[in-house]
Design a protein around this motif. Structure first.
Motif, short mmCIF file in Angstrom:
data_model
loop_
_atom_site.label_atom_id
_atom_site.label_comp_id
_atom_site.label_asym_id
_atom_site.label_seq_id
_atom_site.Cartn_x
_atom_site.Cartn_y
_atom_site.Cartn_z
N GLU A 1 -1.64 6.86 -13.98
CA GLU A 1 -1.59 7.86 -15.05
C GLU A 1 -1.05 7.18 -16.30
N GLY A 2 -1.72 6.12 -16.67
CA GLY A 2 -1.39 5.27 -17.79
C GLY A 2 -2.39 4.13 -17.76
N ARG A 3 -2.25 3.18 -18.64
CA ARG A 3 -3.22 2.09 -18.73
C ARG A 3 -3.07 1.10 -17.56
N GLY A 4 -4.22 0.56 -17.15
CA GLY A 4 -4.20 -0.45 -16.10
C GLY A 4 -4.17 0.15 -14.71
N GLY A 5 -5.32 0.66 -14.24
CA GLY A 5 -5.35 1.21 -12.89
C GLY A 5 -4.97 0.19 -11.84
N GLY A 6 -5.43 -1.06 -12.02
CA GLY A 6 -5.08 -2.11 -11.07
C GLY A 6 -3.83 -2.85 -11.44
N LEU A 7 -3.78 -3.34 -12.69
CA LEU A 7 -2.65 -4.16 -13.15
C LEU A 7 -2.37 -3.85 -14.60
N ALA A 8 -1.10 -3.82 -14.97
CA ALA A 8 -0.70 -3.58 -16.36
C ALA A 8 0.29 -4.63 -16.81
N VAL A 9 0.17 -4.98 -18.09
CA VAL A 9 1.12 -5.87 -18.76
C VAL A 9 1.81 -5.05 -19.83
N LEU B 1 6.11 -15.62 -8.22
CA LEU B 1 4.76 -15.88 -7.72
C LEU B 1 4.42 -14.84 -6.67
N VAL B 2 3.33 -14.11 -6.91
CA VAL B 2 2.78 -13.19 -5.91
C VAL B 2 1.42 -13.77 -5.53
N GLU B 3 1.29 -14.20 -4.28
CA GLU B 3 0.04 -14.88 -3.92
C GLU B 3 -0.50 -14.39 -2.58
N ARG B 4 -1.83 -14.35 -2.54
CA ARG B 4 -2.57 -14.07 -1.31
C ARG B 4 -2.12 -12.75 -0.69
N CYS B 5 -1.96 -11.74 -1.55
CA CYS B 5 -1.60 -10.41 -1.11
C CYS B 5 -2.76 -9.45 -1.33
N VAL B 6 -2.74 -8.35 -0.58
CA VAL B 6 -3.69 -7.25 -0.76
C VAL B 6 -2.91 -6.05 -1.27
N ILE B 7 -3.25 -5.60 -2.47
CA ILE B 7 -2.50 -4.53 -3.12
C ILE B 7 -3.47 -3.37 -3.31
N THR B 8 -3.33 -2.33 -2.51
CA THR B 8 -4.35 -1.29 -2.47
C THR B 8 -3.75 0.07 -2.20
N GLY B 9 -4.39 1.10 -2.78
CA GLY B 9 -4.00 2.48 -2.49
C GLY B 9 -2.66 2.89 -3.07
N ASN B 10 -2.27 2.30 -4.19
CA ASN B 10 -1.03 2.67 -4.86
C ASN B 10 -1.33 3.47 -6.12
N ARG B 11 -0.32 4.18 -6.64
CA ARG B 11 -0.56 4.98 -7.84
C ARG B 11 0.74 5.18 -8.63
N THR B 12 0.56 5.57 -9.88
CA THR B 12 1.69 5.93 -10.73
C THR B 12 1.53 7.37 -11.20
N THR C 1 0.83 -1.20 0.00
CA THR C 1 0.00 0.00 0.00
C THR C 1 0.87 1.26 0.00
N GLY C 2 0.25 2.37 -0.41
CA GLY C 2 0.93 3.66 -0.36
C GLY C 2 2.05 3.83 -1.35
N GLY C 3 2.12 2.96 -2.36
CA GLY C 3 3.19 3.08 -3.35
C GLY C 3 2.92 4.21 -4.33
N HIS C 4 3.97 4.84 -4.78
CA HIS C 4 3.87 5.96 -5.73
C HIS C 4 5.10 5.93 -6.62
N SER C 5 4.92 5.41 -7.84
CA SER C 5 6.05 5.36 -8.77
C SER C 5 5.93 6.48 -9.79
N VAL C 6 7.07 7.03 -10.16
CA VAL C 6 7.12 8.17 -11.08
C VAL C 6 7.97 7.79 -12.28
N HIS C 7 7.50 8.12 -13.46
CA HIS C 7 8.24 7.81 -14.68
C HIS C 7 9.51 8.66 -14.76
#
Length: 688
Positions: free
Chosen positions: A274-282, A149-160, A121-127
């Motif tokens: 601030e790009g495609r994939g608010g939750g997850l991007a490939v 493998l990323v399993e059984r995690c809660v990933i919330t409140g992050n942004r780019t 949580t609380g992540g903020h990555s900048v290009h």
């Protein structure tokens, strides 16, 4: 031998081996620094750890004690209490976790890495160009790594956060400008003006017998080329800004950057990008697998590419160019090859021929687009556009011809052929997942896939997502493919938000697709239900599929279409729904709150809307809707009793269930008149 190391925020120590629960590390970073390849780091408590960005660059397992003792606990279950898990919190200052080798060359053989039972949580990555993930993945970025493998995690409140867009260098703009204007000059050389004007005189005699046809003026070559120069400058003015192209700042929660990890039973909620994939991007050549995950209530940001509120996929990037790619890099690629491309379009000294009969019928087509267009080859069409005063169309077609030729000559200097072959056969996979409540300002509220990105959904729900434009649930484009097996696409909304047209101009139809919107993409439904989806005054309450130009890149007309055809090799796309699928209860002509719109103009194909457009290099579509009367039913489209703009003289009473528009052959079919399309009285088949 592998060692287990421990972390506890309250009773941890500052130094040591941290290999007993009695003397754990105080921070996760300390334990990771002590860990050797193959070690396991266990977080014993459920504290909030505010640490610098953590980098897992060697094989390691990072797990919470809570999940170690409860390996079947499922954060994607609504009953799960995430407070039981320890939190890694970026504090809104930096990304939380990056996984991968030190360099792209380390992808093969990297891993395994496992991350289990954490809150991210609380992540903020900048290009920035220094970041290996280029700002992608506000919470987690997996870069150049597959055995993860990323399993059984809660990933919330992050942004780019995206970087500002760069401007075109004037030298590159001028190079393309000169190439376009020179090509136009070669199509209409000075020595040919007299013969062209004689042809115009002949055609004017023929036109004198056509009611409403004004005579063509004789041409002034210098004036036409001057107008073409002004037209180019209006299309691509000096200093025009270019968009980022390579997934920079994609993936508010998670980004897989040239990586194929597995995510299992994770909750990805409330992230923004601030790009495609608010939750997850490939991003790039990787094909992750998601199993039992819940991607919920994520959103696009306020700037950047605002597609894919839940998931955004952009796989087939130019692998030989920089990863920090923008439209400028492809523009520069064209500019460097402009002379060779122009020569390939029209060899020096070649005379472009256009007969009086062709010009006459071209003018008849301009007067009545229901008539066939007789001039489809690129250079004769450019000449016809110039002679008839359609300078903007001539400039755009010349631009497209140069772009397509440059790619045809040298595409493998930008893309890698093997990577394109891989992209055609591999897919991003979602099994038994939920993609719900996400929103995108532009396209693909739940899922967006572009640039030859194949997605396969099995047993997955895409529901309650919203988009400002196309594809409330799913948007596929640019040679991508969507395969849906045993899925539920329900209650998604395409709001159809758009600026009002300039004064005096009519509003034009744009695709909707409350459930699914696909352009130049393969679409397959097997045992899948599409229901309760809505679009506004746009076609396709349940599904819209169309083949047409892919549009402009940085002002270059139809550049994306040139890539689609010359690099991805897409000339045909298919739509298939089987008899076990159901498309019902969808609506078009309603706002996002369910209220009927007054006098909608384009609300057609409440269940399915299909369009074959006329752009010369657009793919051709091949459609089979099995058992269409039984499978597509109970849908509503509010545009009724309308005069077809496709098939002259035809009044369409209803288009509630299906609407098929063939602009190539000027035919339109709905459930009211589609008997010619029904094979064996059951399957609807269409191939123009």
């Amino acid at each position: 031998m592998a060692t287990t190391r421990y972390v506890h925020a309250g009773r941890g120590v500052r130094s040591g081996r941290f290999d007993t629960e009695r003397k754990p590390a105080r921070t996760v970073a300390d334990a990771l620094r002590a860990a050797a390849p193959g070690d396991t780091v266990v977080i014993l408590d459920n504290a909030v750890y505010r640490e610098p960005e953590l980098v897992l660059d060697r094989p390691v397992t990072l797990i919470s004690e809570h999940l170690r003792g409860r390996p079947a606990a499922d954060p994607a279950d609504p009953r799960f209490d995430a407070r039981a898990l320890p939190a890694l919190d970026g504090g809104g200052r930096h990304r939380v976790l990056r996984i991968g080798p030190a360099a792209p060359s380390g992808r093969r053989g990297f891993g395994p890495v496992t991350v289990t039972g954490l809150r991210i949580t609380g992540g903020h990555s900048v290009h920035t160009p220094r970041d290996p993930a280029l700002g992608a993945g506000g919470g987690i970025a997996v870069v150049d790594a597959d055995d993860v493998l990323v399993e059984r995690c809660v990933i919330t409140g992050n942004r780019t956060e995206t970087a500002s867009f760069p401007a075109w260098p004037e030298a590159d703009r001028r190079a393309l400008r000169d190439a376009v204007l020179t090509l136009l000059g070669d199509v209409l050389p000075a020595g040919a003006v007299a013969s062209v004007n004689r042809m115009i005189a002949t055609v004017n005699t023929m036109l004198s017998w056509v009611r409403g046809a004004a005579p063509l003026p004789t041409i002034d070559r210098a004036a036409l080329l001057a107008e073409a120069a002004r037209t180019f400058d209006a299309l691509v003015p000096p200093g025009v800004r270019a968009m980022w192209l390579a997934g920079q700042s994609f993936g508010g929660g998670v980004a897989t950057v040239w990586a194929s990890p597995t995510l299992r039973h994770c909750l990805i909620r409330g992230n923004t990008a601030e790009g495609r994939g608010g939750g997850l991007a490939v991003v790039g050549y990787g094909w992750p697998t998601l199993e039992g995950c819940w991607i919920d209530r994520n959103a696009s940001g306020r700037r950047g590419r605002l597609d894919g509120g839940g998931i955004g996929c952009e796989v087939s990037l130019p692998g030989r160019l920089t990863r920090d790619l923008s439209e400028l890099d492809l523009i520069r690629f064209l500019a460097d090859r402009a002379l060779a491309a122009r020569t390939a379009v029209l060899s020096p000294g070649t005379i472009v021929t256009l007969t009086p009969s062709e010009l006459y019928h071209f003018l008849r087509w301009l007067l009545n687009p229901f008539e066939p267009n007789p001039v489809l080859a690129k250079t004769p069409r450019i000449l016809a556009e110039l002679v008839t005063g359609r300078v903007q169309e001539a400039v755009q077609l010349a631009f497209y011809a140069i772009a397509a030729s440059a790619l045809r000559l040298d595409r493998w200097s930008a893309w890698q052929e093997q990577e394109i072959l891989d992209a055609r056969r591999r897919a991003v996979t979602l099994r038994d997942c939920r993609v719900t409540g996400n929103s995108a300002a532009d396209d693909g509220g739940g899922l967006y896939a572009s640039v030859l990105s194949r997605v396969r959904l099995d047993g997955t729900e895409v529901g309650g997502n919203r988009t400002g434009s196309m594809g409330g649930g799913v948007r596929l484009t640019m040679g991508s493919a969507g395969t849906f097996e045993r899925c539920l696409i329900r209650n998604n909304v395409s709001r159809g938000l758009e600026a009002a047209p300039p004064s005096g101009q009519r509003r034009r139809a744009k695709p909707g697709g409350g459930g699914i919107s696909a352009r130049n993409a393969d679409l397959t439904l097997t045992g899948t239900r599409v229901t309760g989806n809505t679009t506004a005054d746009r076609p396709g309450g349940g599904i819209v599929h169309y083949t047409d130009t892919e549009g402009n890149m940085g002002g270059v007309p139809d550049m994306w279409t040139a890539i689609l055809r010359e690099v991805f090799g897409v000339t045909k796309v298919t739509v298939r729904t089987d008899a076990a699928s159901e498309i019902s209860g969808n609506r078009c002509g309603y706002d996002e709150h369910g209220a009927a719109l007054a006098k909608p103009l384009f609300a057609k194909g409440g269940g399915v809307f299909l369009l074959q457009a006329t752009f010369p290099d657009a793919p051709r579509v091949d459609v089979t809707l099995a058992s269409v009367r039984r499978a597509v039913h109970g849908n509503t489209a509010l545009t009724r009793r309308y005069t077809s703009a496709v098939q002259p003289g035809t009044v369409i009473p209803t288009a509630n269930e299906t609407c098929v528009q063939d602009l190539l052959n000027h035919r339109e079919w709905t459930e009211a008149n589609d008997a010619p399309l029904l094979k064996g009285g059951a399957d609807l088949r269409f191939a123009p």
